[in-house]
Design a protein around this motif. Structure first.
Motif, PDB file in Angstrom:
ATOM      1  N   VAL A  63      36.893  46.785  33.296  1.00 37.86           N
ATOM      2  CA  VAL A  63      38.081  46.326  32.575  1.00 37.86           C
ATOM      3  C   VAL A  63      38.474  47.368  31.534  1.00 37.86           C
ATOM      4  O   VAL A  63      39.651  47.734  31.405  1.00 37.86           O
ATOM      5  CB  VAL A  63      37.829  44.960  31.906  1.00 37.86           C
ATOM      6  CG1 VAL A  63      39.063  44.480  31.160  1.00 37.86           C
ATOM      7  CG2 VAL A  63      37.396  43.926  32.945  1.00 37.86           C
ATOM      8  N   LEU A  64      37.484  47.871  30.820  1.00 36.39           N
ATOM      9  CA  LEU A  64      37.745  48.899  29.809  1.00 36.39           C
ATOM     10  C   LEU A  64      38.219  50.196  30.461  1.00 36.39           C
ATOM     11  O   LEU A  64      39.178  50.824  29.988  1.00 36.39           O
ATOM     12  CB  LEU A  64      36.476  49.150  28.985  1.00 36.39           C
ATOM     13  CG  LEU A  64      36.599  50.174  27.858  1.00 36.39           C
ATOM     14  CD1 LEU A  64      37.700  49.802  26.868  1.00 36.39           C
ATOM     15  CD2 LEU A  64      35.259  50.309  27.138  1.00 36.39           C
ATOM     16  N   GLN A  65      37.617  50.580  31.556  1.00 37.82           N
ATOM     17  CA  GLN A  65      37.988  51.826  32.230  1.00 37.82           C
ATOM     18  C   GLN A  65      39.421  51.807  32.731  1.00 37.82           C
ATOM     19  O   GLN A  65      40.173  52.762  32.534  1.00 37.82           O
ATOM     20  CB  GLN A  65      37.042  52.072  33.415  1.00 37.82           C
ATOM     21  CG  GLN A  65      37.399  53.309  34.227  1.00 37.82           C
ATOM     22  CD  GLN A  65      36.523  53.480  35.458  1.00 37.82           C
ATOM     23  OE1 GLN A  65      35.572  52.743  35.680  1.00 37.82           O
ATOM     24  NE2 GLN A  65      36.853  54.464  36.274  1.00 37.82           N
ATOM     25  N   TYR A  66      39.822  50.709  33.379  1.00 38.62           N
ATOM     26  CA  TYR A  66      41.142  50.650  34.002  1.00 38.62           C
ATOM     27  C   TYR A  66      42.206  50.025  33.106  1.00 38.62           C
ATOM     28  O   TYR A  66      43.386  50.020  33.454  1.00 38.62           O
ATOM     29  CB  TYR A  66      41.062  49.908  35.337  1.00 38.62           C
ATOM     30  CG  TYR A  66      40.270  50.670  36.368  1.00 38.62           C
ATOM     31  CD1 TYR A  66      40.794  51.802  36.976  1.00 38.62           C
ATOM     32  CD2 TYR A  66      38.979  50.284  36.712  1.00 38.62           C
ATOM     33  CE1 TYR A  66      40.060  52.512  37.922  1.00 38.62           C
ATOM     34  CE2 TYR A  66      38.236  50.979  37.653  1.00 38.62           C
ATOM     35  CZ  TYR A  66      38.784  52.097  38.254  1.00 38.62           C
ATOM     36  OH  TYR A  66      38.061  52.800  39.181  1.00 38.62           O
ATOM     37  N   LYS A  67      41.786  49.451  31.964  1.00 41.23           N
ATOM     38  CA  LYS A  67      42.709  48.854  30.987  1.00 41.23           C
ATOM     39  C   LYS A  67      43.543  47.710  31.566  1.00 41.23           C
ATOM     40  O   LYS A  67      44.673  47.476  31.139  1.00 41.23           O
ATOM     41  CB  LYS A  67      43.649  49.920  30.387  1.00 41.23           C
ATOM     42  CG  LYS A  67      42.951  51.063  29.679  1.00 41.23           C
ATOM     43  CD  LYS A  67      42.390  50.622  28.346  1.00 41.23           C
ATOM     44  CE  LYS A  67      41.923  51.756  27.491  1.00 41.23           C
ATOM     45  NZ  LYS A  67      40.646  52.316  27.876  1.00 41.23           N
ATOM     46  N   THR A  68      42.989  47.014  32.564  1.00 37.94           N
ATOM     47  CA  THR A  68      43.677  45.869  33.147  1.00 37.94           C
ATOM     48  C   THR A  68      42.666  44.840  33.606  1.00 37.94           C
ATOM     49  O   THR A  68      41.509  45.169  33.885  1.00 37.94           O
ATOM     50  CB  THR A  68      44.584  46.289  34.327  1.00 37.94           C
ATOM     51  OG1 THR A  68      45.369  45.169  34.733  1.00 37.94           O
ATOM     52  CG2 THR A  68      43.792  46.809  35.514  1.00 37.94           C
ATOM     53  N   GLY A  69      43.113  43.596  33.687  1.00 39.95           N
ATOM     54  CA  GLY A  69      42.253  42.531  34.176  1.00 39.95           C
ATOM     55  C   GLY A  69      42.962  41.198  34.143  1.00 39.95           C
ATOM     56  O   GLY A  69      43.868  40.988  33.327  1.00 39.95           O
ATOM     57  N   TYR A  70      42.558  40.322  35.046  1.00 36.24           N
ATOM     58  CA  TYR A  70      42.995  38.927  34.953  1.00 36.24           C
ATOM     59  C   TYR A  70      42.309  38.301  33.733  1.00 36.24           C
ATOM     60  O   TYR A  70      41.421  38.905  33.132  1.00 36.24           O
ATOM     61  CB  TYR A  70      42.633  38.183  36.241  1.00 36.24           C
ATOM     62  CG  TYR A  70      43.734  38.238  37.277  1.00 36.24           C
ATOM     63  CD1 TYR A  70      44.686  37.223  37.361  1.00 36.24           C
ATOM     64  CD2 TYR A  70      43.848  39.318  38.144  1.00 36.24           C
ATOM     65  CE1 TYR A  70      45.712  37.277  38.289  1.00 36.24           C
ATOM     66  CE2 TYR A  70      44.869  39.370  39.083  1.00 36.24           C
ATOM     67  CZ  TYR A  70      45.794  38.349  39.150  1.00 36.24           C
ATOM     68  OH  TYR A  70      46.823  38.402  40.065  1.00 36.24           O
ATOM     69  N   CYS A  71      42.714  37.089  33.378  1.00 37.33           N
ATOM     70  CA  CYS A  71      42.147  36.410  32.207  1.00 37.33           C
ATOM     71  C   CYS A  71      40.627  36.429  32.226  1.00 37.33           C
ATOM     72  O   CYS A  71      39.986  36.672  31.198  1.00 37.33           O
ATOM     73  CB  CYS A  71      42.660  34.977  32.116  1.00 37.33           C
ATOM     74  SG  CYS A  71      42.294  33.959  33.583  1.00 37.33           S
ATOM     75  N   PHE A  72      40.042  36.190  33.410  1.00 36.58           N
ATOM     76  CA  PHE A  72      38.583  36.147  33.532  1.00 36.58           C
ATOM     77  C   PHE A  72      37.962  37.484  33.140  1.00 36.58           C
ATOM     78  O   PHE A  72      37.004  37.541  32.381  1.00 36.58           O
ATOM     79  CB  PHE A  72      38.176  35.818  34.974  1.00 36.58           C
ATOM     80  CG  PHE A  72      38.975  34.729  35.607  1.00 36.58           C
ATOM     81  CD1 PHE A  72      38.807  33.407  35.224  1.00 36.58           C
ATOM     82  CD2 PHE A  72      39.913  35.018  36.596  1.00 36.58           C
ATOM     83  CE1 PHE A  72      39.540  32.398  35.813  1.00 36.58           C
ATOM     84  CE2 PHE A  72      40.652  34.012  37.191  1.00 36.58           C
ATOM     85  CZ  PHE A  72      40.472  32.701  36.799  1.00 36.58           C
ATOM     86  N   ALA A  73      38.521  38.554  33.700  1.00 38.29           N
ATOM     87  CA  ALA A  73      37.991  39.889  33.441  1.00 38.29           C
ATOM     88  C   ALA A  73      38.147  40.256  31.972  1.00 38.29           C
ATOM     89  O   ALA A  73      37.255  40.868  31.372  1.00 38.29           O
ATOM     90  CB  ALA A  73      38.689  40.912  34.334  1.00 38.29           C
ATOM     91  N   LYS A  74      39.266  39.876  31.372  1.00 41.95           N
ATOM     92  CA  LYS A  74      39.464  40.144  29.952  1.00 41.95           C
ATOM     93  C   LYS A  74      38.424  39.399  29.113  1.00 41.95           C
ATOM     94  O   LYS A  74      37.914  39.935  28.126  1.00 41.95           O
ATOM     95  CB  LYS A  74      40.891  39.780  29.531  1.00 41.95           C
ATOM     96  CG  LYS A  74      41.940  40.701  30.163  1.00 41.95           C
ATOM     97  CD  LYS A  74      43.345  40.390  29.699  1.00 41.95           C
ATOM     98  CE  LYS A  74      43.563  40.836  28.276  1.00 41.95           C
ATOM     99  NZ  LYS A  74      44.962  40.889  27.879  1.00 41.95           N
ATOM    100  N   SER A  75      38.070  38.186  29.552  1.00 42.42           N
ATOM    101  CA  SER A  75      37.029  37.442  28.825  1.00 42.42           C
ATOM    102  C   SER A  75      35.668  38.119  28.983  1.00 42.42           C
ATOM    103  O   SER A  75      34.839  38.054  28.077  1.00 42.42           O
ATOM    104  CB  SER A  75      36.973  35.983  29.290  1.00 42.42           C
ATOM    105  OG  SER A  75      36.328  35.824  30.535  1.00 42.42           O
TER     106      SER A  75
END
Length: 194
Positions: A63-75
């Protein structure tokens, strides 16, 4: 409580990039550290379907590497940053209408953090946009979504690890659009038992 600090394959908080960012965002005050980490993830990691961004991420370091994520990944990333700062954090879920008009339904993922002054406090780093204004303002909770339909549920249980159904969905889908058509759902009864 130690399980809410654990390093896992998905919450890989000992990854060098996560440790570096966690240290940069840290403060001597737990509330300030939590707020800064929350706002950083909320505002700097782009919600995959809002921004139509690939790849579908799962592990906190991805998530940090690609700077994107669904809500789950951001959590997952928020949990990693907080655990790297020795702050107890877990995972929470709601079951919501995908299009805000009834079926189909999907899980929505966010976090709960243990703040000594307030106890467990839920916070949602999904990302704000028109109609969504999640904030860190303890003890008042300000999540991204409320409950509007009988089949929706706001599960109050705090999980130490992400649900396996969530991890499977994130790992099996490769594009934001594919994930949008295969969002995880465990059913209202499953969440109601916790």
């Amino acid at each position: 409580m130690n399980k809410f600090l654990a390093k896992t394959t998905v919450i890989d908080w000992q990854h060098p990039d996560i440790l570096q960012l966690a240290q940069k965002l840290a403060s001597s005050d737990i509330n300030t550290t939590t707020k800064v980490c929350f706002e950083w993830v909320r505002d700097n990691i782009y919600h995959s379907s809002d921004y139509k961004m690939n790849p579908v991420t799962c592990r906190a370091s991805e998530v940090l590497q690609y700077k994107t994520g669904y809500c789950f990944a951001k959590s997952h990333l928020l949990a990693a940053l907080l655990r790297a700062n020795s702050i107890h954090v877990g995972f929470c879920y709601q079951r919501l209408s995908v299009f805000d008009n009834g079926a189909p339904y999907s899980l929505h993922g966010f976090n709960a953090v243990y703040l000594p002054k307030y106890g467990w406090y839920r916070l949602d780093a999904r990302g704000n946009k028109d109609g969504i204004d999640a904030q860190f303002n303890p003890p008042q909770e300000q999540l991204a979504y409320g409950i509007n339909f009988p089949e929706e549920i706001d599960c109050r249980h705090i999980f130490a690890e992400p649900l396996i159904q969530v991890i499977q969905a994130l790992e099996e889908n490769t594009t934001w659009e594919e994930m949008l058509h295969n969002l995880p759902d465990v059913g209202r009864d499953y969440l109601a038992k916790f």
